[in-house]
Design a protein around this motif. Structure first.
Motif, PDB file in Angstrom:
ATOM      1  N   GLY A  61     -14.719  -4.389  -3.367  1.00  0.00           N
ATOM      2  CA  GLY A  61     -14.558  -2.913  -3.660  1.00  0.00           C
ATOM      3  C   GLY A  61     -13.829  -2.391  -2.540  1.00  0.00           C
ATOM      4  N   VAL A  62     -14.052  -2.653  -1.291  1.00  0.00           N
ATOM      5  CA  VAL A  62     -13.576  -1.997  -0.223  1.00  0.00           C
ATOM      6  C   VAL A  62     -12.004  -2.106  -0.246  1.00  0.00           C
ATOM      7  CG1 VAL A  62     -12.919  -2.026   2.424  1.00  0.00           C
ATOM      8  CG2 VAL A  62     -15.418  -2.121   1.392  1.00  0.00           C
ATOM      9  N   ARG A  63     -11.316  -3.433  -0.477  1.00  0.00           N
ATOM     10  CA  ARG A  63     -10.061  -3.454  -0.729  1.00  0.00           C
ATOM     11  C   ARG A  63      -9.730  -2.742  -1.890  1.00  0.00           C
ATOM     12  NH1 ARG A  63      -7.997  -9.674  -0.940  1.00  0.00           N
ATOM     13  NH2 ARG A  63      -6.373  -8.802   0.078  1.00  0.00           N
ATOM     14  N   GLY A  64     -10.353  -2.611  -3.011  1.00  0.00           N
ATOM     15  CA  GLY A  64      -9.927  -1.912  -4.064  1.00  0.00           C
ATOM     16  C   GLY A  64      -9.769  -0.433  -4.010  1.00  0.00           C
ATOM     17  N   VAL A  65     -10.608  -0.013  -3.024  1.00  0.00           N
ATOM     18  CA  VAL A  65     -10.439   1.592  -2.576  1.00  0.00           C
ATOM     19  C   VAL A  65      -9.514   1.709  -1.798  1.00  0.00           C
ATOM     20  CG1 VAL A  65     -11.554   3.246  -1.120  1.00  0.00           C
ATOM     21  CG2 VAL A  65     -13.062   2.245  -2.897  1.00  0.00           C
ATOM     22  N   LEU A  66      -9.145   0.735  -0.773  1.00  0.00           N
ATOM     23  CA  LEU A  66      -8.212   0.914   0.085  1.00  0.00           C
ATOM     24  C   LEU A  66      -6.582   1.034  -0.782  1.00  0.00           C
ATOM     25  CD1 LEU A  66      -8.985  -1.533   3.028  1.00  0.00           C
ATOM     26  CD2 LEU A  66      -8.876   1.108   3.073  1.00  0.00           C
ATOM     27  N   ALA A  67      -6.378  -0.115  -1.819  1.00  0.00           N
ATOM     28  CA  ALA A  67      -5.412  -0.228  -2.582  1.00  0.00           C
ATOM     29  C   ALA A  67      -5.113   1.072  -3.319  1.00  0.00           C
ATOM     30  CB  ALA A  67      -5.383  -1.202  -3.528  1.00  0.00           C
ATOM     31  N   GLU A  68      -6.264   1.812  -3.713  1.00  0.00           N
ATOM     32  CA  GLU A  68      -6.228   3.152  -4.570  1.00  0.00           C
ATOM     33  C   GLU A  68      -5.419   4.179  -3.679  1.00  0.00           C
ATOM     34  OE1 GLU A  68      -9.088   5.813  -6.747  1.00  0.00           O
ATOM     35  OE2 GLU A  68      -9.272   3.805  -7.526  1.00  0.00           O
ATOM     36  N   ALA A  69      -6.299   4.332  -2.597  1.00  0.00           N
ATOM     37  CA  ALA A  69      -6.136   5.526  -1.553  1.00  0.00           C
ATOM     38  C   ALA A  69      -4.682   5.590  -0.907  1.00  0.00           C
ATOM     39  CB  ALA A  69      -7.050   5.728  -0.653  1.00  0.00           C
ATOM     40  N   LEU A  70      -4.316   4.355  -0.443  1.00  0.00           N
ATOM     41  CA  LEU A  70      -2.999   3.970   0.164  1.00  0.00           C
ATOM     42  C   LEU A  70      -1.844   3.950  -0.886  1.00  0.00           C
ATOM     43  CD1 LEU A  70      -4.238   1.427   2.844  1.00  0.00           C
ATOM     44  CD2 LEU A  70      -3.832   3.745   3.267  1.00  0.00           C
ATOM     45  N   HIS A  71      -2.074   3.706  -1.892  1.00  0.00           N
ATOM     46  CA  HIS A  71      -1.083   3.353  -2.882  1.00  0.00           C
ATOM     47  C   HIS A  71      -0.125   2.322  -2.360  1.00  0.00           C
ATOM     48  CE1 HIS A  71      -2.349   7.369  -4.752  1.00  0.00           C
ATOM     49  NE2 HIS A  71      -1.968   7.691  -3.782  1.00  0.00           N
ATOM     50  N   GLU A  72      -0.875   1.250  -2.180  1.00  0.00           N
ATOM     51  CA  GLU A  72      -0.158  -0.033  -1.501  1.00  0.00           C
ATOM     52  C   GLU A  72      -0.715  -1.474  -1.905  1.00  0.00           C
ATOM     53  OE1 GLU A  72       2.815  -0.322   0.085  1.00  0.00           O
ATOM     54  OE2 GLU A  72       3.240   1.946   0.170  1.00  0.00           O
ATOM     55  N   ASP A  73       0.082  -2.526  -2.027  1.00  0.00           N
ATOM     56  CA  ASP A  73      -0.684  -3.666  -2.119  1.00  0.00           C
ATOM     57  C   ASP A  73      -1.230  -3.952  -0.810  1.00  0.00           C
ATOM     58  OD1 ASP A  73      -1.034  -6.336  -2.630  1.00  0.00           O
ATOM     59  OD2 ASP A  73       1.124  -7.032  -2.511  1.00  0.00           O
ATOM     60  N   VAL A  74      -2.582  -4.307  -1.036  1.00  0.00           N
ATOM     61  CA  VAL A  74      -3.378  -4.673   0.191  1.00  0.00           C
ATOM     62  C   VAL A  74      -3.545  -6.160   0.361  1.00  0.00           C
ATOM     63  CG1 VAL A  74      -4.284  -2.297   0.577  1.00  0.00           C
ATOM     64  CG2 VAL A  74      -5.600  -4.282  -0.782  1.00  0.00           C
ATOM     65  N   SER A  75      -2.870  -6.925  -0.339  1.00  0.00           N
ATOM     66  CA  SER A  75      -3.075  -8.552  -0.634  1.00  0.00           C
ATOM     67  C   SER A  75      -2.741  -9.171   0.894  1.00  0.00           C
ATOM     68  CB  SER A  75      -2.457  -8.996  -1.516  1.00  0.00           C
ATOM     69  OG  SER A  75      -0.911  -8.964  -1.409  1.00  0.00           O
ATOM     70  N   ARG A  76      -1.823  -8.441   1.550  1.00  0.00           N
ATOM     71  CA  ARG A  76      -1.444  -9.060   2.814  1.00  0.00           C
ATOM     72  C   ARG A  76      -2.375  -8.259   4.180  1.00  0.00           C
ATOM     73  NH1 ARG A  76       4.698  -9.549   3.328  1.00  0.00           N
ATOM     74  NH2 ARG A  76       4.395  -7.335   2.433  1.00  0.00           N
ATOM     75  N   VAL A  77      -3.281  -7.619   4.160  1.00  0.00           N
ATOM     76  CA  VAL A  77      -4.044  -6.918   5.082  1.00  0.00           C
ATOM     77  C   VAL A  77      -5.258  -7.930   5.447  1.00  0.00           C
ATOM     78  CG1 VAL A  77      -5.836  -5.005   5.332  1.00  0.00           C
ATOM     79  CG2 VAL A  77      -3.737  -4.653   4.088  1.00  0.00           C
ATOM     80  N   ILE A  78      -5.316  -7.938   6.812  1.00  0.00           N
ATOM     81  CA  ILE A  78      -6.692  -8.791   7.338  1.00  0.00           C
ATOM     82  C   ILE A  78      -7.528  -8.045   7.989  1.00  0.00           C
ATOM     83  CG2 ILE A  78      -4.997 -10.645   7.583  1.00  0.00           C
ATOM     84  CD1 ILE A  78      -4.546 -10.170  10.524  1.00  0.00           C
ATOM     85  N   PRO A  79      -8.595  -8.479   8.421  1.00  0.00           N
ATOM     86  CA  PRO A  79      -9.693  -7.601   8.807  1.00  0.00           C
ATOM     87  C   PRO A  79      -9.260  -6.892  10.129  1.00  0.00           C
ATOM     88  CG  PRO A  79     -10.524  -9.723   8.133  1.00  0.00           C
ATOM     89  CD  PRO A  79      -9.076  -9.683   7.902  1.00  0.00           C
ATOM     90  N   THR A  80      -8.473  -7.605  10.993  1.00  0.00           N
ATOM     91  CA  THR A  80      -8.273  -6.996  12.419  1.00  0.00           C
ATOM     92  C   THR A  80      -7.346  -5.676  12.124  1.00  0.00           C
ATOM     93  OG1 THR A  80      -6.836  -8.615  12.608  1.00  0.00           O
ATOM     94  CG2 THR A  80      -9.059  -8.749  13.717  1.00  0.00           C
ATOM     95  N   ASP A  81      -6.520  -5.650  10.817  1.00  0.00           N
ATOM     96  CA  ASP A  81      -5.627  -4.577  10.993  1.00  0.00           C
ATOM     97  C   ASP A  81      -6.489  -3.307  11.047  1.00  0.00           C
ATOM     98  OD1 ASP A  81      -3.351  -5.930  10.204  1.00  0.00           O
ATOM     99  OD2 ASP A  81      -3.735  -5.924   8.263  1.00  0.00           O
ATOM    100  N   ASP A  82      -5.564  -2.408  11.883  1.00  0.00           N
ATOM    101  CA  ASP A  82      -6.260  -1.267  12.585  1.00  0.00           C
ATOM    102  C   ASP A  82      -5.529   0.015  12.236  1.00  0.00           C
ATOM    103  OD1 ASP A  82      -7.022   0.691  14.389  1.00  0.00           O
ATOM    104  OD2 ASP A  82      -7.132  -0.581  16.042  1.00  0.00           O
ATOM    105  N   PHE A  83      -6.306   0.963  11.488  1.00  0.00           N
ATOM    106  CA  PHE A  83      -5.611   2.165  11.160  1.00  0.00           C
ATOM    107  C   PHE A  83      -5.403   3.028  12.232  1.00  0.00           C
ATOM    108  CE2 PHE A  83      -7.800   0.646   7.124  1.00  0.00           C
ATOM    109  CZ  PHE A  83      -6.521   0.964   6.158  1.00  0.00           C
ATOM    110  N   SER A  84      -5.799   2.937  13.235  1.00  0.00           N
ATOM    111  CA  SER A  84      -5.170   3.790  14.427  1.00  0.00           C
ATOM    112  C   SER A  84      -4.281   3.206  15.124  1.00  0.00           C
ATOM    113  CB  SER A  84      -6.515   3.998  15.320  1.00  0.00           C
ATOM    114  OG  SER A  84      -6.903   2.774  15.939  1.00  0.00           O
ATOM    115  N   GLY A  85      -3.695   1.997  14.923  1.00  0.00           N
ATOM    116  CA  GLY A  85      -2.747   1.010  15.401  1.00  0.00           C
ATOM    117  C   GLY A  85      -1.673   0.548  14.307  1.00  0.00           C
ATOM    118  N   ASN A  86      -1.731  -0.748  13.863  1.00  0.00           N
ATOM    119  CA  ASN A  86      -0.610  -1.138  13.346  1.00  0.00           C
ATOM    120  C   ASN A  86      -0.489  -0.710  11.859  1.00  0.00           C
ATOM    121  OD1 ASN A  86      -3.012  -2.648  12.628  1.00  0.00           O
ATOM    122  ND2 ASN A  86      -1.465  -4.430  11.629  1.00  0.00           N
ATOM    123  N   LEU A  87      -1.337  -0.053  11.374  1.00  0.00           N
ATOM    124  CA  LEU A  87      -1.749   0.716  10.147  1.00  0.00           C
ATOM    125  C   LEU A  87      -1.505   2.138  10.087  1.00  0.00           C
ATOM    126  CD1 LEU A  87      -3.894  -1.761   7.981  1.00  0.00           C
ATOM    127  CD2 LEU A  87      -1.299  -1.969   8.250  1.00  0.00           C
TER     128      LEU A  87
END
Length: 138
Positions: A61-87
């Motif tokens: 569900g979290v991955r689905g929300v991220l994909a929808e809100a970001l309008h991006e493929d999140v299949s390569r996102v990992i848990p340590t990806d940081d929205f205040s950093g690399n993302l």
């Protein structure tokens, strides 16, 4: 006639800018995720959260929300990806993306996330753990 031509030029400029912005974000996505495998929701769960006590439906569900809100493929996102950093560039690409993520999570899981909680949540893992805690406390 002059007004129609002026309007057509404005529309053309906006379309070209949007296309350029889309390509810029796509390049940044490729750089951020270079060398990472695409993981299905099940593979992501098995790799990072199996045995953690967090149910697969929350992770999916979290991955689905991220994909929808970001309008991006999140299949390569990992848990340590940081929205205040690399993302961070994903949040900068569209105004109010962070709000869309919070609202999407609230709707999807029937929870409430305070402004303070949202501000403390930086990584994908933070989001998953926050949602899990909120769902448990309902």
């Amino acid at each position: 006639m002059k007004t129609a031509l002026g309007l057509a030029m404005i529309v053309l400029v906006v379309v070209l800018w949007l296309h350029s912005e889309s390509r810029r974000v796509a390049r940044k996505v490729e750089i951020a995720f270079k060398g990472r495998a695409h993981l299905s929701d099940e593979e992501f769960f098995e790799t990072y959260y199996q045995g953690s006590g967090i149910p697969i439906d929350i992770v999916k569900g979290v991955r689905g929300v991220l994909a929808e809100a970001l309008h991006e493929d999140v299949s390569r996102v990992i848990p340590t990806d940081d929205f205040s950093g690399n993302l961070n560039f994903l949040l900068d690409a569209e105004p109010e993306t962070d709000v869309a993520i919070v609202e999407g999570l609230e709707r999807r899981f029937d929870i409430r996330i305070s402004k303070q909680e949202a501000e403390r949540t930086r990584t994908v893992d933070d989001i998953i753990h926050l949602v899990h805690a909120k769902v448990l406390s309902k």
